[in-house]
Design a protein around this motif. Structure first.
Motif, PDB file in Angstrom:
ATOM      1  N   ASP A 282     -11.589   5.778   0.034  1.00 59.63           N
ATOM      2  CA  ASP A 282     -12.221   4.512  -0.355  1.00 59.63           C
ATOM      3  C   ASP A 282     -11.285   3.624  -1.173  1.00 59.63           C
ATOM      4  O   ASP A 282     -11.677   2.550  -1.615  1.00 59.63           O
ATOM      5  N   ASN A 283     -10.047   4.072  -1.358  1.00 58.04           N
ATOM      6  CA  ASN A 283      -9.080   3.293  -2.130  1.00 58.04           C
ATOM      7  C   ASN A 283      -8.321   2.367  -1.180  1.00 58.04           C
ATOM      8  O   ASN A 283      -7.649   2.841  -0.264  1.00 58.04           O
ATOM      9  N   PRO A 284      -8.429   1.058  -1.373  1.00 64.84           N
ATOM     10  CA  PRO A 284      -7.775   0.122  -0.452  1.00 64.84           C
ATOM     11  C   PRO A 284      -6.249   0.080  -0.586  1.00 64.84           C
ATOM     12  O   PRO A 284      -5.580  -0.563   0.214  1.00 64.84           O
ATOM     13  N   ASN A 285      -5.703   0.796  -1.578  1.00 66.49           N
ATOM     14  CA  ASN A 285      -4.267   0.748  -1.829  1.00 66.49           C
ATOM     15  C   ASN A 285      -3.491   1.886  -1.171  1.00 66.49           C
ATOM     16  O   ASN A 285      -2.303   2.046  -1.445  1.00 66.49           O
ATOM     17  N   ILE A 286      -4.152   2.677  -0.333  1.00 69.31           N
ATOM     18  CA  ILE A 286      -3.466   3.759   0.369  1.00 69.31           C
ATOM     19  C   ILE A 286      -3.946   3.812   1.814  1.00 69.31           C
ATOM     20  O   ILE A 286      -5.111   3.537   2.105  1.00 69.31           O
ATOM     21  N   VAL A 287      -3.008   4.145   2.696  1.00 69.72           N
ATOM     22  CA  VAL A 287      -3.314   4.299   4.120  1.00 69.72           C
ATOM     23  C   VAL A 287      -2.832   5.678   4.548  1.00 69.72           C
ATOM     24  O   VAL A 287      -1.734   6.103   4.172  1.00 69.72           O
TER      25      VAL A 287
ATOM     26  N   VAL B 133       5.699  12.340   5.073  1.00 67.12           N
ATOM     27  CA  VAL B 133       6.394  11.393   4.219  1.00 67.12           C
ATOM     28  C   VAL B 133       5.358  10.547   3.492  1.00 67.12           C
ATOM     29  O   VAL B 133       4.273  10.289   4.009  1.00 67.12           O
ATOM     30  N   ILE B 134       5.709  10.167   2.286  1.00 67.71           N
ATOM     31  CA  ILE B 134       4.870   9.259   1.513  1.00 67.71           C
ATOM     32  C   ILE B 134       5.748   8.077   1.135  1.00 67.71           C
ATOM     33  O   ILE B 134       6.826   8.255   0.563  1.00 67.71           O
ATOM     34  N   LEU B 135       5.292   6.896   1.511  1.00 69.52           N
ATOM     35  CA  LEU B 135       6.013   5.659   1.209  1.00 69.52           C
ATOM     36  C   LEU B 135       5.362   4.976   0.012  1.00 69.52           C
ATOM     37  O   LEU B 135       4.131   4.965  -0.110  1.00 69.52           O
ATOM     38  N   ASP B 136       6.194   4.399  -0.841  1.00 63.75           N
ATOM     39  CA  ASP B 136       5.641   3.644  -1.966  1.00 63.75           C
ATOM     40  C   ASP B 136       5.184   2.260  -1.489  1.00 63.75           C
ATOM     41  O   ASP B 136       5.308   1.927  -0.304  1.00 63.75           O
TER      42      ASP B 136
ATOM     43  N   LYS C 212       0.852  -1.193   0.000  1.00 61.30           N
ATOM     44  CA  LYS C 212       0.000   0.000   0.000  1.00 61.30           C
ATOM     45  C   LYS C 212       0.886   1.241   0.000  1.00 61.30           C
ATOM     46  O   LYS C 212       1.992   1.228   0.523  1.00 61.30           O
ATOM     47  N   VAL C 213       0.377   2.315  -0.585  1.00 59.41           N
ATOM     48  CA  VAL C 213       1.018   3.615  -0.463  1.00 59.41           C
ATOM     49  C   VAL C 213       0.657   4.126   0.931  1.00 59.41           C
ATOM     50  O   VAL C 213      -0.479   3.966   1.383  1.00 59.41           O
ATOM     51  N   VAL C 214       1.620   4.720   1.628  1.00 61.85           N
ATOM     52  CA  VAL C 214       1.367   5.199   2.991  1.00 61.85           C
ATOM     53  C   VAL C 214       1.689   6.692   3.070  1.00 61.85           C
ATOM     54  O   VAL C 214       2.821   7.104   2.806  1.00 61.85           O
ATOM     55  N   PHE C 215       0.668   7.470   3.410  1.00 62.00           N
ATOM     56  CA  PHE C 215       0.814   8.915   3.617  1.00 62.00           C
ATOM     57  C   PHE C 215       0.907   9.130   5.122  1.00 62.00           C
ATOM     58  O   PHE C 215      -0.023   8.780   5.851  1.00 62.00           O
ATOM     59  N   ILE C 216       2.030   9.676   5.582  1.00 68.39           N
ATOM     60  CA  ILE C 216       2.218   9.899   7.020  1.00 68.39           C
ATOM     61  C   ILE C 216       2.488  11.380   7.264  1.00 68.39           C
ATOM     62  O   ILE C 216       3.410  11.946   6.678  1.00 68.39           O
TER      63      ILE C 216
ATOM     64  N   ARG D 121       9.458  13.298   0.930  1.00 64.54           N
ATOM     65  CA  ARG D 121       9.409  13.812   2.300  1.00 64.54           C
ATOM     66  C   ARG D 121       9.355  15.322   2.230  1.00 64.54           C
ATOM     67  O   ARG D 121      10.069  15.935   1.444  1.00 64.54           O
ATOM     68  N   HIS D 122       8.493  15.917   3.028  1.00 66.10           N
ATOM     69  CA  HIS D 122       8.381  17.375   3.047  1.00 66.10           C
ATOM     70  C   HIS D 122       8.334  17.859   4.488  1.00 66.10           C
ATOM     71  O   HIS D 122       7.530  17.374   5.283  1.00 66.10           O
TER      72      HIS D 122
END
Length: 127
Positions: free
Chosen positions: A43-48, A94-97, A13-17, A105-106
């Motif tokens: 609603d997208n199961p591929n991102i958290v 940070v956004i992880l692939d 999953k893509v992870v937005f932290i 990272r910002h």
């Protein structure tokens, strides 16, 4: 209490932290734009989305989310945060692939409601 999320378990999953605190003005200022992004992908199961309140002040965080009418799920750290994700300043994002690697990272405030951010995330999801 909520469930514990291990970032390693989110591979695939893509992870937005986003790291923030209730006392941080720039953190609070960028939250509505993060909420726009969250609403676009919720609603997208591929991102958290992990919106991590680093002070652990659950009452203040809950009050802020309620007052701002945000729908973001707030998380709290229960272990050390890797230095490559969070150094000294907040807000930090940070956004992880899907492989768990750092995609971007910002540090500092940003507008996450822009089409560029959504496209960046969608491209990561599509990989």
């Amino acid at each position: 209490m909520g469930e514990t999320v291990q970032v390693a378990d989110l591979k695939g999953k893509v992870v937005f932290i986003n790291f923030w605190a209730t006392w941080c003005g720039p953190c609070r200022a960028e939250m509505p734009s993060i909420n726009v992004l969250y609403d676009k992908f919720k609603d997208n199961p591929n991102i958290v989305f992990l919106i991590v309140e680093i002070e652990g002040d659950k009452e203040k965080a809950a009050a802020f989310v309620k007052n701002e009418k945000l729908t973001l799920p707030i998380s709290y750290p229960n272990s050390d945060i890797p230095k490559e994700w969070l150094s000294e300043s907040i807000p930090s994002t940070v956004i992880l692939d899907k492989g768990g690697n750092l995609a971007t990272r910002h540090e500092g405030m940003a507008d996450y409601s822009t089409p560029d951010v959504a496209t960046f995330i969608q491209d990561l999801i599509n990989k």
